[in-house]
Motif scaffolding. Structure first.
Motif, PDB file in Angstrom:
ATOM      1  N   ILE A 293       0.730  -1.384   0.124  1.00 55.48           N
ATOM      2  CA  ILE A 293       0.091  -0.229  -0.018  1.00 55.48           C
ATOM      3  C   ILE A 293       0.972   1.295   0.194  1.00 55.48           C
ATOM      4  CG2 ILE A 293      -1.558   1.592   1.495  1.00 55.48           C
ATOM      5  CD1 ILE A 293      -2.759  -1.192   2.153  1.00 55.48           C
ATOM      6  N   ILE A 294       0.769   2.154  -0.773  1.00 53.73           N
ATOM      7  CA  ILE A 294       1.695   3.272  -0.808  1.00 53.73           C
ATOM      8  C   ILE A 294       0.664   4.424  -0.675  1.00 53.73           C
ATOM      9  CG2 ILE A 294       3.439   4.277  -2.986  1.00 53.73           C
ATOM     10  CD1 ILE A 294       3.343   1.773  -4.789  1.00 53.73           C
ATOM     11  N   PHE A 295       1.167   5.049   0.125  1.00 53.55           N
ATOM     12  CA  PHE A 295       0.228   6.935   0.328  1.00 53.55           C
ATOM     13  C   PHE A 295       1.358   8.106   0.082  1.00 53.55           C
ATOM     14  CE2 PHE A 295      -0.562   3.523   3.637  1.00 53.55           C
ATOM     15  CZ  PHE A 295      -1.857   3.603   3.533  1.00 53.55           C
ATOM     16  N   ASP A 296       1.235   8.128  -0.951  1.00 53.48           N
ATOM     17  CA  ASP A 296       1.612   9.611  -1.693  1.00 53.48           C
ATOM     18  C   ASP A 296       0.740  10.869  -1.062  1.00 53.48           C
ATOM     19  OD1 ASP A 296       3.415  10.944  -2.844  1.00 53.48           O
ATOM     20  OD2 ASP A 296       2.688  11.082  -4.850  1.00 53.48           O
ATOM     21  N   GLU A 297       1.709  11.718  -0.537  1.00 51.35           N
ATOM     22  CA  GLU A 297       1.374  12.835  -0.257  1.00 51.35           C
ATOM     23  C   GLU A 297       0.566  12.884   1.482  1.00 51.35           C
ATOM     24  OE1 GLU A 297       1.706  16.257  -1.935  1.00 51.35           O
ATOM     25  OE2 GLU A 297       1.889  15.454  -3.960  1.00 51.35           O
ATOM     26  N   ILE A 298       1.838  11.902   2.004  1.00 54.10           N
ATOM     27  CA  ILE A 298       0.733  12.297   3.448  1.00 54.10           C
ATOM     28  C   ILE A 298       0.448  13.211   4.149  1.00 54.10           C
ATOM     29  CG2 ILE A 298       3.656  11.835   4.710  1.00 54.10           C
ATOM     30  CD1 ILE A 298       0.478   9.070   4.689  1.00 54.10           C
ATOM     31  N   GLU A 299       1.160  13.727   3.655  1.00 54.46           N
ATOM     32  CA  GLU A 299       0.815  15.574   5.036  1.00 54.46           C
ATOM     33  C   GLU A 299      -1.019  15.485   5.275  1.00 54.46           C
ATOM     34  OE1 GLU A 299       4.074  15.854   3.687  1.00 54.46           O
ATOM     35  OE2 GLU A 299       3.396  15.556   2.825  1.00 54.46           O
ATOM     36  N   ASN A 300      -2.133  15.164   4.097  1.00 54.32           N
ATOM     37  CA  ASN A 300      -3.233  14.961   3.809  1.00 54.32           C
ATOM     38  C   ASN A 300      -3.746  14.075   4.872  1.00 54.32           C
ATOM     39  OD1 ASN A 300      -3.802  16.972   1.858  1.00 54.32           O
ATOM     40  ND2 ASN A 300      -2.080  15.758   1.119  1.00 54.32           N
ATOM     41  N   LEU A 301      -2.536  13.771   5.445  1.00 54.48           N
ATOM     42  CA  LEU A 301      -3.590  12.596   6.453  1.00 54.48           C
ATOM     43  C   LEU A 301      -2.492  12.352   7.901  1.00 54.48           C
ATOM     44  CD1 LEU A 301      -5.056   8.851   4.596  1.00 54.48           C
ATOM     45  CD2 LEU A 301      -5.588  11.267   4.826  1.00 54.48           C
ATOM     46  N   THR A 302      -2.448  13.880   8.026  1.00 58.05           N
ATOM     47  CA  THR A 302      -1.264  14.361   9.616  1.00 58.05           C
ATOM     48  C   THR A 302      -1.441  14.737   9.695  1.00 58.05           C
ATOM     49  OG1 THR A 302       0.638  13.349   7.556  1.00 58.05           O
ATOM     50  CG2 THR A 302       1.132  14.654   9.636  1.00 58.05           C
ATOM     51  N   PHE A 303      -1.416  14.654  11.150  1.00 60.65           N
ATOM     52  CA  PHE A 303      -1.887  15.590  12.152  1.00 60.65           C
ATOM     53  C   PHE A 303      -1.148  17.059  12.591  1.00 60.65           C
ATOM     54  CE2 PHE A 303       2.321  13.371  14.236  1.00 60.65           C
ATOM     55  CZ  PHE A 303       2.023  14.364  14.671  1.00 60.65           C
ATOM     56  N   LEU A 305      -1.395  19.142  10.322  1.00 62.32           N
ATOM     57  CA  LEU A 305      -0.794  19.347   8.776  1.00 62.32           C
ATOM     58  C   LEU A 305      -2.298  19.508   7.988  1.00 62.32           C
ATOM     59  CD1 LEU A 305       2.596  17.845   8.572  1.00 62.32           C
ATOM     60  CD2 LEU A 305       2.568  20.235   9.082  1.00 62.32           C
ATOM     61  N   SER A 306      -3.206  18.348   8.099  1.00 59.23           N
ATOM     62  CA  SER A 306      -4.016  18.405   7.032  1.00 59.23           C
ATOM     63  C   SER A 306      -5.147  19.513   6.498  1.00 59.23           C
ATOM     64  CB  SER A 306      -5.146  17.072   7.401  1.00 59.23           C
ATOM     65  OG  SER A 306      -5.977  16.535   6.363  1.00 59.23           O
ATOM     66  N   SER A 307      -5.389  19.142   5.951  1.00 62.09           N
ATOM     67  CA  SER A 307      -6.167  20.668   5.601  1.00 62.09           C
ATOM     68  C   SER A 307      -7.817  20.304   5.881  1.00 62.09           C
ATOM     69  CB  SER A 307      -7.103  20.655   3.916  1.00 62.09           C
ATOM     70  OG  SER A 307      -7.244  20.302   3.373  1.00 62.09           O
ATOM     71  N   THR A 308      -8.249  18.738   6.034  1.00 62.04           N
ATOM     72  CA  THR A 308      -9.542  17.902   6.480  1.00 62.04           C
ATOM     73  C   THR A 308      -9.121  18.827   8.339  1.00 62.04           C
ATOM     74  OG1 THR A 308      -9.660  17.302   4.371  1.00 62.04           O
ATOM     75  CG2 THR A 308     -11.056  16.670   6.374  1.00 62.04           C
ATOM     76  N   GLU A 309     -10.356  18.963   8.794  1.00 64.44           N
ATOM     77  CA  GLU A 309      -9.939  19.218  10.475  1.00 64.44           C
ATOM     78  C   GLU A 309      -9.881  18.069  11.118  1.00 64.44           C
ATOM     79  OE1 GLU A 309      -9.123  20.920  13.545  1.00 64.44           O
ATOM     80  OE2 GLU A 309      -9.317  22.029  11.851  1.00 64.44           O
ATOM     81  N   HIS A 310     -10.428  17.355  10.960  1.00 65.80           N
ATOM     82  CA  HIS A 310     -11.148  15.728  11.561  1.00 65.80           C
ATOM     83  C   HIS A 310      -9.352  14.815  11.589  1.00 65.80           C
ATOM     84  CE1 HIS A 310     -12.862  14.820   7.941  1.00 65.80           C
ATOM     85  NE2 HIS A 310     -11.762  13.570   8.151  1.00 65.80           N
ATOM     86  N   TRP A 311      -8.876  15.463  10.501  1.00 68.18           N
ATOM     87  CA  TRP A 311      -6.970  14.739  10.079  1.00 68.18           C
ATOM     88  C   TRP A 311      -6.155  15.603  11.272  1.00 68.18           C
ATOM     89  CZ3 TRP A 311      -6.514   9.660   8.454  1.00 68.18           C
ATOM     90  CH2 TRP A 311      -7.189   9.241   8.308  1.00 68.18           C
ATOM     91  N   LYS A 312      -6.591  16.611  10.999  1.00 67.88           N
ATOM     92  CA  LYS A 312      -6.126  18.178  11.440  1.00 67.88           C
ATOM     93  C   LYS A 312      -5.709  17.985  13.002  1.00 67.88           C
ATOM     94  CE  LYS A 312      -4.690  22.809  11.190  1.00 67.88           C
ATOM     95  NZ  LYS A 312      -4.762  24.320  10.030  1.00 67.88           N
ATOM     96  N   SER A 313      -6.611  17.335  13.631  1.00 65.38           N
ATOM     97  CA  SER A 313      -7.320  17.827  14.941  1.00 65.38           C
ATOM     98  C   SER A 313      -6.273  16.490  15.543  1.00 65.38           C
ATOM     99  CB  SER A 313      -8.569  17.808  14.993  1.00 65.38           C
ATOM    100  OG  SER A 313      -8.379  16.654  14.911  1.00 65.38           O
ATOM    101  N   PHE A 620      -2.619  26.284  -4.701  1.00 65.50           N
ATOM    102  CA  PHE A 620      -4.246  26.876  -4.483  1.00 65.50           C
ATOM    103  C   PHE A 620      -4.755  26.092  -3.422  1.00 65.50           C
ATOM    104  CE2 PHE A 620      -8.194  26.993  -5.967  1.00 65.50           C
ATOM    105  CZ  PHE A 620      -8.285  28.047  -7.054  1.00 65.50           C
ATOM    106  N   ASP A 621      -4.921  24.991  -3.727  1.00 67.35           N
ATOM    107  CA  ASP A 621      -5.758  24.730  -2.271  1.00 67.35           C
ATOM    108  C   ASP A 621      -5.042  24.719  -1.198  1.00 67.35           C
ATOM    109  OD1 ASP A 621      -7.843  23.488  -0.678  1.00 67.35           O
ATOM    110  OD2 ASP A 621      -7.505  21.171  -1.267  1.00 67.35           O
ATOM    111  N   ILE A 622      -4.329  24.827  -1.119  1.00 68.58           N
ATOM    112  CA  ILE A 622      -4.173  25.696   0.667  1.00 68.58           C
ATOM    113  C   ILE A 622      -3.563  27.166   1.017  1.00 68.58           C
ATOM    114  CG2 ILE A 622      -1.658  25.912   1.847  1.00 68.58           C
ATOM    115  CD1 ILE A 622      -0.319  23.301   0.431  1.00 68.58           C
ATOM    116  N   TYR A 623      -3.486  27.951  -0.674  1.00 70.60           N
ATOM    117  CA  TYR A 623      -3.346  29.954   0.046  1.00 70.60           C
ATOM    118  C   TYR A 623      -4.933  29.571  -0.434  1.00 70.60           C
ATOM    119  CZ  TYR A 623       1.176  30.878  -1.381  1.00 70.60           C
ATOM    120  OH  TYR A 623       2.321  30.428  -0.612  1.00 70.60           O
TER     121      TYR A 623
END
Length: 663
Positions: A293-303, A305-313, A620-623
């Motif tokens: 299983i390869i997870f690319d751009e792992i920051e999006n599932l990382t405390f 760092l993620s732009s989605t709150e339930h992962w970021k928290s 773009f999404d981040i900014y």
């Protein structure tokens, strides 16, 4: 191979015994006026008949196109071109890997539209090999030799082979990374987990794709998870586990026609046990072979760092990785995983929300390095040769030193040179030419440098702050090599140590940071900060509306454009009902219920329309998220200097992109 090789055909070749048709014999006769034919054969592949030959470059060919290895020519007897021929080409390239040039081949077809179809294929698949197409009839004319020659020039010299911006999805233009592919493959084979880290645009995803190709070649199985896809990170942790398992099941069905009867209960309570149960089914279906299983751009599932709150928290992060860890530890024969991102924070942080990080130190990070001079030379000279460009030896050193050996940046500079140099080929890029154009090249690279550096600024501000420190001239700052921030910057190849001092390794990045650094005046008031933010946000939102409206009208027209835009609005809402009564101009005039978050959502959904404007989807999404988060109506009046500066940078970036289009 003799440098003075003349046109002809090998004496042992018997085209009658090879099964060639009369017309195909004539094709070979014409080709041997320019090339030396070394091999010829007829073969049936997946129900289709192909005649093919190997052409060794003669002295004239070598001088014009810098070709050294033999070139494949395929002859298609059919009236319709079928892309299945590319599978046969791949097969021959693999079987004769020590003989054939992997980047190009000649195609002679009976399809009347063969040139148009190859042009469409190249536009659709920019990484495709150089395919030089001919029609059979062109070999039965008085000017056949001139046609063959001019078509070679058109397809070798006319195509920019340096300009790829997306990750490389095949081996054709993949250079200098095989040791990394072998490293991660060995980790998988021994059932170990691994991590690949490095700066944006350095080639991490290309390595992952190459790893997948190696697994396919060895009849082994992997699943690639792009964590920046909203359809993944917008899910809760247990839904993400189920999503991954469905992806595995779907791939098994499409690739091997294997069916898996998946568990139905992926609730919070039972997701972990269902996941293990389904993995065991997949394992058996794969004849007891471990999957990767390869997870690319792992920051999006990382405390944090993620732009989605339930992962970021950290809440979903903990449950997700506890599930992955426990499944792996209890059944490590079933699967292993590889995570890829910019920074190994995910495995270097001991605690998350006061609890032990499930994958802390579970993986030893491996950084993807830059190219050395030899690797730069191999990539640039090989690709340049096909485009009719040779380079002074010093240029390879300049590219390595001035861009740190960053392969993506180097390719972009070489693309600039290709487009700037005379179209009369072959030609030579001299060191004097390169030096005279260096400032222009640097200016054109600003957007790409922005993509690389802004991720540090937004996700890893401590690292950016230290980098900024060096860029501002404090190069003699001494810092402990054990310091994790310094280790990361060295891992990125951004810092280099010399006599206990650290220096930025890439001049263009140092200059970029120096020029972009914005210091907030100490005496600026909170009200002035909000005034500045509101002004820039309003202007950026207005221009973004204009851009979207313009593109909708161009792509779809007024009526269909209105329908396309309203798809982002919940059709059951009162807002949708009100907006449905308006035309496109009214919807996007800024007076109705369309918000910045709606505009962002639409651009992301229609990214293919806006990619040339904003270049990087994630940035773009981040900014836009950052700009939208800091609104006067959404926060208390106080805003610290770091947040203020971050919003200014995001707003300025957005306005710069929009102003380039809406002048």
């Amino acid at each position: 191979m003799s440098d003075k090789l003349q046109p002809g055909i090998h004496r042992n070749i018997d085209l009658n015994k090879a099964g060639f048709f009369r017309s195909e014999k004539h094709l070979v006769w014409q080709l041997k006026q320019l090339w030396f034919v070394t091999f010829a054969k007829y073969q049936n592949f997946k129900g289709s008949d192909y005649s093919f030959a190997f052409l060794r470059p003669t002295e004239r060919i070598q001088e014009a196109f810098r070709l050294e290895r033999e070139i494949l020519v395929i002859m298609l007897r059919y009236d319709t071109f079928d892309t299945r021929i590319l599978d046969f080409v791949d097969k021959l390239m693999f079987e004769y890997t020590n003989r054939l040039d992997k980047l190009c081949f000649l195609l002679v077809s009976n399809d009347q539209n063969i040139q148009e179809k190859i042009k469409e294929l190249t536009l659709r698949e920019p990484e495709s090999r150089i395919i030089v197409p001919y029609h059979y009839d062109e070999f039965f004319q008085e000017n056949t030799q001139e046609t063959i020659w001019n078509r070679l020039k058109e397809h070798f010299y006319g195509r920019d082979l340096f300009s790829f911006e997306s990750p490389l999805q095949n081996d054709t233009y993949f250079f200098g990374r095989n040791e990394f592919v072998h490293f991660f493959y060995d980790k998988y084979r021994t059932g170990e987990n691994s991590g690949l880290f490095g700066l944006r645009k350095i080639g991490k995803t290309s390595v992952l794709y190459a790893l997948e190709r190696q697994l396919i070649a060895r009849d082994e199985f992997s699943i690639f998870i792009d964590c920046q896809d909203p359809s993944l990170h917008k899910r809760r942790w247990y839904e993400t586990i189920e999503y991954i398992m469905h992806r595995i099941s779907t791939k098994l069905k499409s690739k091997f026609n294997y069916e898996i009867d998946l568990e139905t209960d992926y609730s919070e309570k039972n997701a972990s046990s269902s996941f293990v149960s389904d993995l065991k089914k997949a394992y058996k279906t794969l004849n007891n072979k471990r999957l990767l299983i390869i997870f690319d751009e792992i920051e999006n599932l990382t405390f944090s760092l993620s732009s989605t709150e339930h992962w970021k928290s950290g809440e979903d992060y903990m449950s997700f990785w506890q599930t992955i860890r426990s499944a792996y530890q209890a059944n490590n024969y079933l699967f292993s995983f590889l995570i890829s991102g910019v920074n190994p924070k995910i495995i270097e942080t001991g605690e998350v929300n006061g609890f032990d990080n499930p994958i802390y130190r579970m993986i030893t990070p491996k950084y993807l390095n830059f190219f050395n001079v030899e690797q730069v030379k191999e990539m640039v000279s090989t690709i340049g040769n096909y485009m009719g460009i040779t380079y002074d030896e010093e240029i390879y050193t300049y590219l390595t030193e001035e861009f740190g050996g960053h392969p993506f940046l180097i390719r972009q500079v070489c693309s600039f040179m290709h487009n700037d140099l005379t179209k009369s080929r072959p030609t030579r890029a001299t060191k004097f030419y390169y030096k005279s154009k260096k400032k222009i090249f640097d200016k054109r690279l600003v957007d790409y440098i922005d993509l690389i550096i802004q991720v540090l600024k937004n996700w890893y501000p401590e690292e950016y702050e230290l980098l900024e420190h060096f860029a501002l001239g404090k190069a003699n700052l001494k810092t402990s090599e054990s310091d994790i921030i310094t280790e990361h910057l060295i891992g990125y190849n951004l810092l280099e140590k010399d006599n206990d001092n650290y220096f930025i390794k890439i001049d263009i990045i140092r200059d970029y940071i120096k020029n972009k650094t914005q210091k907030v005046p100490a005496d600026i008031s909170t009200s002035d900060k909000w005034k500045k933010i509101t002004e820039k946000r309003g202007l950026g939102e207005q221009k973004l509306r204009e851009l979207i409206k313009l593109n909708l009208k161009l792509q779809f027209g007024n009526v269909k454009g209105r329908i396309e835009f309203l798809k982002i609005i919940d059709s059951s809402s009162r807002r949708f009902e009100r907006l449905s009564a308006l035309n496109l101009d009214e919807i996007l005039d800024g007076k109705n219920e369309i918000y910045l978050d709606d505009l962002k959502k639409f651009v992301l959904q229609k990214w293919n329309i806006f990619e040339k404007v904003f270049i990087d989807k994630q940035l773009f999404d981040i900014y836009l998220t950052l700009i939208n988060r800091h609104r006067v109506d959404a926060h208390a009046k106080e805003i610290n200097n770091d947040d203020f500066q971050a919003v200014l940078i995001a707003s300025n970036w957005l306005l710069e992109k929009l102003n380039e289009i809406l002048k």
